[in-house]
Design a protein around this motif. Structure first.
Motif, PDB file in Angstrom:
ATOM      1  N   ALA A  31     -13.433  20.468  18.013  1.00  0.00           N
ATOM      2  CA  ALA A  31     -12.913  20.421  16.645  1.00  0.00           C
ATOM      3  C   ALA A  31     -11.732  19.460  16.604  1.00  0.00           C
ATOM      4  O   ALA A  31     -11.085  19.224  17.630  1.00  0.00           O
ATOM      5  CB  ALA A  31     -12.475  21.805  16.182  1.00  0.00           C
ATOM      6  N   ASP A 103     -28.504  24.550  11.892  1.00  0.00           N
ATOM      7  CA  ASP A 103     -27.545  23.672  11.224  1.00  0.00           C
ATOM      8  C   ASP A 103     -27.289  24.034   9.766  1.00  0.00           C
ATOM      9  O   ASP A 103     -26.423  23.445   9.139  1.00  0.00           O
ATOM     10  CB  ASP A 103     -28.027  22.224  11.291  1.00  0.00           C
ATOM     11  CG  ASP A 103     -28.057  21.703  12.722  1.00  0.00           C
ATOM     12  OD1 ASP A 103     -27.418  22.327  13.586  1.00  0.00           O
ATOM     13  OD2 ASP A 103     -28.714  20.685  12.971  1.00  0.00           O
ATOM     14  N   ARG A 160     -18.661  27.679  12.873  1.00  0.00           N
ATOM     15  CA  ARG A 160     -18.935  26.445  12.121  1.00  0.00           C
ATOM     16  C   ARG A 160     -18.217  26.447  10.779  1.00  0.00           C
ATOM     17  O   ARG A 160     -17.644  25.434  10.371  1.00  0.00           O
ATOM     18  CB  ARG A 160     -20.443  26.241  11.931  1.00  0.00           C
ATOM     19  CG  ARG A 160     -21.114  25.761  13.200  1.00  0.00           C
ATOM     20  CD  ARG A 160     -22.539  25.280  13.020  1.00  0.00           C
ATOM     21  NE  ARG A 160     -23.412  26.304  12.503  1.00  0.00           N
ATOM     22  CZ  ARG A 160     -24.098  26.193  11.360  1.00  0.00           C
ATOM     23  NH1 ARG A 160     -24.031  25.121  10.626  1.00  0.00           N
ATOM     24  NH2 ARG A 160     -24.881  27.165  10.962  1.00  0.00           N
ATOM     25  N   CYS A 165     -17.427  22.354  15.893  1.00  0.00           N
ATOM     26  CA  CYS A 165     -18.606  21.502  16.095  1.00  0.00           C
ATOM     27  C   CYS A 165     -19.073  21.709  17.535  1.00  0.00           C
ATOM     28  O   CYS A 165     -18.358  22.274  18.358  1.00  0.00           O
ATOM     29  CB  CYS A 165     -18.247  20.028  15.905  1.00  0.00           C
ATOM     30  SG  CYS A 165     -17.600  19.626  14.284  1.00  0.00           S
ATOM     31  N   ASP A 166     -20.265  21.212  17.824  1.00  0.00           N
ATOM     32  CA  ASP A 166     -20.781  21.218  19.204  1.00  0.00           C
ATOM     33  C   ASP A 166     -20.614  22.584  19.876  1.00  0.00           C
ATOM     34  O   ASP A 166     -20.121  22.679  20.993  1.00  0.00           O
ATOM     35  CB  ASP A 166     -20.088  20.144  20.054  1.00  0.00           C
ATOM     36  CG  ASP A 166     -20.182  18.759  19.438  1.00  0.00           C
ATOM     37  OD1 ASP A 166     -21.273  18.413  18.957  1.00  0.00           O
ATOM     38  OD2 ASP A 166     -19.163  18.050  19.419  1.00  0.00           O
TER      39      ASP A 166
END
Length: 169
Positions: A31, A103, A160, A165-166
């Motif tokens: 992040a 997602d 999220r 992220c990731d």
């Protein structure tokens, strides 16, 4: 699930020397500001864990939860559209809740369902244990789980929606 102990860990971390009775699973993330991700995730989770004696309705949750978390959620769809999607995909979670694509943004009501004592609150599959930073652009969350696999979607959406992220768990 001991929600009072989980709430204490969300707010203060585990007690010094505490050992989980179950397995610990680490989720890592990147992040721009991992400290703010952890802070927002803690704030949102503490809010739902401290719901009170009566489970609030969706409008009350929108007022209680952090605005940034609520804004990250997908717009609510009517029940008929949700049932059509579930029938098309055939993928449902325990309790008939539609599984979200990895997602896709979750509707607030779908995320809250995993904490609702009348929904899947008892079968969420994880409890917050601890969190920390891993360098200037990374962080981690440890969750207590009874076994593998476990439904981690509500945790991943929490992260999220908080800016992570990731995510890797």
């Amino acid at each position: 699930m001991d929600l009072h102990a989980e709430l204490r860990r969300v707010l203060e971390g585990p007690l010094p020397g505490a050992v989980s009775e179950d397995f610990l699973q680490r989720f890592t993330f990147t992040a721009d500001d991992p400290r703010s991700v952890i802070a927002l995730a803690r704030d949102a989770l503490a809010t739902v864990l401290d719901a009170g004696l009566v489970w609030p309705d969706l409008a009350q949750w929108r007022d209680r939860l952090p605005e940034r978390f609520v804004a990250a959620c997908a717009p609510e769809r009517d029940a008929a559209a949700g049932q059509e999607d579930a029938a098309r995909s055939g993928a449902t979670a325990p309790g008939g809740q539609h599984e979200q694509p990895v997602d896709a943004a979750w509707e607030l009501s779908g995320w809250l369902h995993w904490f609702d004592p009348d929904g899947d609150g008892e079968s969420r599959g994880w409890q917050w244990w601890d969190a920390g930073l891993d360098g200037p652009s990374g962080g981690w969350i440890d969750v207590q789980v009874e076994g593998h696999p476990f439904p981690s979607g509500s945790l991943e959406w929490l992260l999220r929606a908080s800016g992570a992220c990731d995510i890797d768990g």
